[in-house]
Design a protein around this motif. Sequence first.
Motif, PDB file in Angstrom:
ATOM      1  N   UNK A 270       0.778  -1.572  -0.271  1.00 55.92           N
ATOM      2  CA  UNK A 270       0.312   0.300   0.008  1.00 55.92           C
ATOM      3  C   UNK A 270       0.252   1.606   0.166  1.00 55.92           C
ATOM      4  N   UNK A 271       2.100   0.950   0.019  1.00 54.94           N
ATOM      5  CA  UNK A 271       2.610   2.532   0.308  1.00 54.94           C
ATOM      6  C   UNK A 271       4.724   2.266  -0.222  1.00 54.94           C
ATOM      7  N   UNK A 272       4.363   1.481  -1.732  1.00 53.99           N
ATOM      8  CA  UNK A 272       4.873   1.446  -2.776  1.00 53.99           C
ATOM      9  C   UNK A 272       5.460   3.279  -2.562  1.00 53.99           C
ATOM     10  N   UNK A 273       4.407   4.350  -2.598  1.00 51.10           N
ATOM     11  CA  UNK A 273       4.803   5.175  -3.130  1.00 51.10           C
ATOM     12  C   UNK A 273       4.929   5.791  -5.117  1.00 51.10           C
ATOM     13  N   UNK A 274       4.113   4.778  -5.389  1.00 52.98           N
ATOM     14  CA  UNK A 274       3.813   5.418  -6.848  1.00 52.98           C
ATOM     15  C   UNK A 274       3.516   6.532  -7.093  1.00 52.98           C
ATOM     16  N   UNK A 275       4.000   7.280  -8.348  1.00 50.48           N
ATOM     17  CA  UNK A 275       3.833   8.619  -8.108  1.00 50.48           C
ATOM     18  C   UNK A 275       3.833   8.413  -9.747  1.00 50.48           C
ATOM     19  N   UNK A 276       3.180   7.494 -10.485  1.00 49.98           N
ATOM     20  CA  UNK A 276       3.096   7.783 -11.550  1.00 49.98           C
ATOM     21  C   UNK A 276       1.317   8.237 -12.228  1.00 49.98           C
ATOM     22  N   UNK A 277       1.585   9.462 -13.056  1.00 53.07           N
ATOM     23  CA  UNK A 277      -0.255  10.013 -12.476  1.00 53.07           C
ATOM     24  C   UNK A 277      -0.751   9.476 -13.148  1.00 53.07           C
ATOM     25  N   UNK A 278      -0.190   8.223 -14.341  1.00 55.00           N
ATOM     26  CA  UNK A 278      -1.667   7.336 -14.821  1.00 55.00           C
ATOM     27  C   UNK A 278      -1.305   6.229 -14.375  1.00 55.00           C
ATOM     28  N   UNK A 279      -0.367   5.641 -14.345  1.00 50.36           N
ATOM     29  CA  UNK A 279      -0.706   4.332 -14.138  1.00 50.36           C
ATOM     30  C   UNK A 279      -1.087   3.908 -12.440  1.00 50.36           C
ATOM     31  N   UNK A 280      -0.956   5.188 -11.897  1.00 48.18           N
ATOM     32  CA  UNK A 280      -0.467   4.484 -10.167  1.00 48.18           C
ATOM     33  C   UNK A 280      -1.625   4.379  -9.813  1.00 48.18           C
ATOM     34  N   UNK A 281      -2.989   4.211 -10.185  1.00 47.66           N
ATOM     35  CA  UNK A 281      -4.447   3.784 -10.386  1.00 47.66           C
ATOM     36  C   UNK A 281      -3.795   2.228 -10.534  1.00 47.66           C
ATOM     37  N   UNK A 282      -3.409   2.314 -12.079  1.00 48.67           N
ATOM     38  CA  UNK A 282      -3.892   0.429 -12.327  1.00 48.67           C
ATOM     39  C   UNK A 282      -2.660  -0.224 -11.851  1.00 48.67           C
ATOM     40  N   UNK A 283      -2.005  -0.048 -11.327  1.00 49.20           N
ATOM     41  CA  UNK A 283      -1.484  -0.572 -11.162  1.00 49.20           C
ATOM     42  C   UNK A 283      -1.057  -0.886  -9.322  1.00 49.20           C
ATOM     43  N   UNK A 284      -2.024   0.195  -8.527  1.00 50.17           N
ATOM     44  CA  UNK A 284      -2.739   0.249  -7.552  1.00 50.17           C
ATOM     45  C   UNK A 284      -3.435  -1.200  -7.752  1.00 50.17           C
ATOM     46  N   UNK A 285      -4.404  -1.067  -8.163  1.00 50.64           N
ATOM     47  CA  UNK A 285      -5.150  -2.082  -9.388  1.00 50.64           C
ATOM     48  C   UNK A 285      -4.708  -3.533  -9.017  1.00 50.64           C
ATOM     49  N   UNK A 286      -3.800  -3.422  -9.981  1.00 50.15           N
ATOM     50  CA  UNK A 286      -3.328  -5.120 -10.044  1.00 50.15           C
ATOM     51  C   UNK A 286      -2.546  -6.088  -8.626  1.00 50.15           C
ATOM     52  N   UNK A 287      -1.922  -4.638  -8.243  1.00 52.36           N
ATOM     53  CA  UNK A 287      -1.387  -5.773  -6.692  1.00 52.36           C
ATOM     54  C   UNK A 287      -2.566  -5.622  -5.688  1.00 52.36           C
ATOM     55  N   UNK A 288      -4.221  -5.736  -6.027  1.00 52.83           N
ATOM     56  CA  UNK A 288      -5.209  -5.413  -4.987  1.00 52.83           C
ATOM     57  C   UNK A 288      -5.034  -6.777  -4.817  1.00 52.83           C
TER      58      UNK A 288
END
Lengths: 283, 283
Positions: free
Chosen positions: A16-34
């Motif tokens: 949850x705290x990987x600190x992704x800061x990609x404006x476009x891919x932050x949401x899909x990456x978090x979604x994929x990791x969920x």
Amino acid sequence: MKAIERYLPMVESTIRNLGLTDETLDRPASYALDGGKRLRPGLLLLAADACGGDWQALGRAAAAVECIHAYSLVHDDLPAMDNDDLRHGKPTVHRAFGEATAILTGDGLLTLAFELLAEPVPGLLPAWQLAAVVEVAQGAGFGLGMVGGQAMDLEGAHDVERWLKVAAAKTGHPLGAAAAAGAWLAGRGEVVPALRLYGQELGIAFQIKDDLLDVQGTEAAMGKRLRKDAEKARPNFVAIAGEAAAAAALQVHSAKALAALAGVDMNRERLTLLVEELSSRTH
Amino acid sequence: MKAIERYLPMVESTIRNLGLTDETLDRPASYALDGGKRLRPGLLLLAADACGGDWQALGRAAAAVECIHAYSLVHDDLPAMDNDDLRHGKPTVHRAFGEATAILTGDGLLTLAFELLAEPVPGLLPAWQLAAVVEVAQGAGFGLGMVGGQAMDLEGAHDVERWLKVAAAKTGHPLGAAAAAGAWLAGRGEVVPALRLYGQELGIAFQIKDDLLDVQGTEAAMGKRLRKDAEKARPNFVAIAGEAAAAAALQVHSAKALAALAGVDMNRERLTLLVEELSSRTH
């Protein structure tokens, strides 16, 4: 699973705290990791713990192997690959965010994994970390690694021998690499071969059990559509070998996983429990 | 280009002898690695050489950054991304081998890159190699790295500022990482910031020049179809800023690359030549 539950709060909070800061891919990456069992990061930490290592320093290394698992699912689900609509009971990444975003999200997760494995960690020798990077890359890569297994799988038309080879590459080697990485990161190079073999056999057993559940399980318990293997003409071990032979193979590979640890100086309790839990799971 | 030609025989022979043993993906991976300017591996070796490092020990590290470049082209060319049929004058990987194989080939090349960067090399400190792994992963990853730049690019509709941000992420940061990795692997951490900045500015200049050539060049010299940018409504810097402003920006970023090296203790001769050659190239 009780064998890895000790480690999962740290795994979840690290992811949850990987600190992704990609404006476009932050949401899909978090979604994929969920979602998911967190088997790979749990196994890395369990292996480090069993070796007497400081597993609590390894949260980001554990997250790395989950990033690789997540990327592989995102790419496997793509229309050109398995063309799946559902994963962990939710739309797949390409269904939710589009195909180009799914390709890039997978690429980014794979890249991030190696950043996480290589970043400085107090108390770890750089040489141990480098060995873990090589181990994880080999488990995930061409040839006998995960990508090589996927490529073999694309060719289809499996007999028992070929099915086992694909399962070893797709699932066995990544799990073997996760367990071996845990040993490397605990500074216990001498137990790496035993833990690598343990993980490989565990992975093959896991895949056999998956195929048994695909035939026997219920959709509600699995969170995904079942009998997909038959629908997609994907080689299911039970269909190839029969249910009795599949149940026997599950026992054989579980026993091999345990045998790999015989005589090795480490705490085997949770590693043994994990084999038992995976072979008797109902989803 | 004369600035890197010293290193290219080793780059080519290393790439030819990577020892890929994947029965299915060996051919598409070799195909994907065939051709191109070898700018990234050349720059890594040039940076190491300019720092006084033993560049001849770094063939596989150099091949690693070329694997990342090759993977990015394979995935960019996919139907869901740029949908290109031609690359280096040949059918793209998905046109030659199919889309699933292209996805896996890219995944495998990216994974292989990190194995190559992390494998033991006599004379290199593991801590330097780890730093190079992090550097290359950041240059290729989410956010301000290559994958992040690709994601921004998908959103289209660029003005000058946004075009420059995308170019910095897609091309500047990977080239900055290649140059910085060369410095890390030469054991010269203190010159990493200068070489990273040099590579970033060089990359932006390279991308501006690419767009100028897309408008001015000839197809025979470029080995690919031109004015693709206009056809695909891809943002071309010349179309956004005008030809005079693009030529001026090329000079500005080339000058910034050179300025990054001012006062740094290294042999700047080939690094200077590389900037001149890239800004005056005709293909």
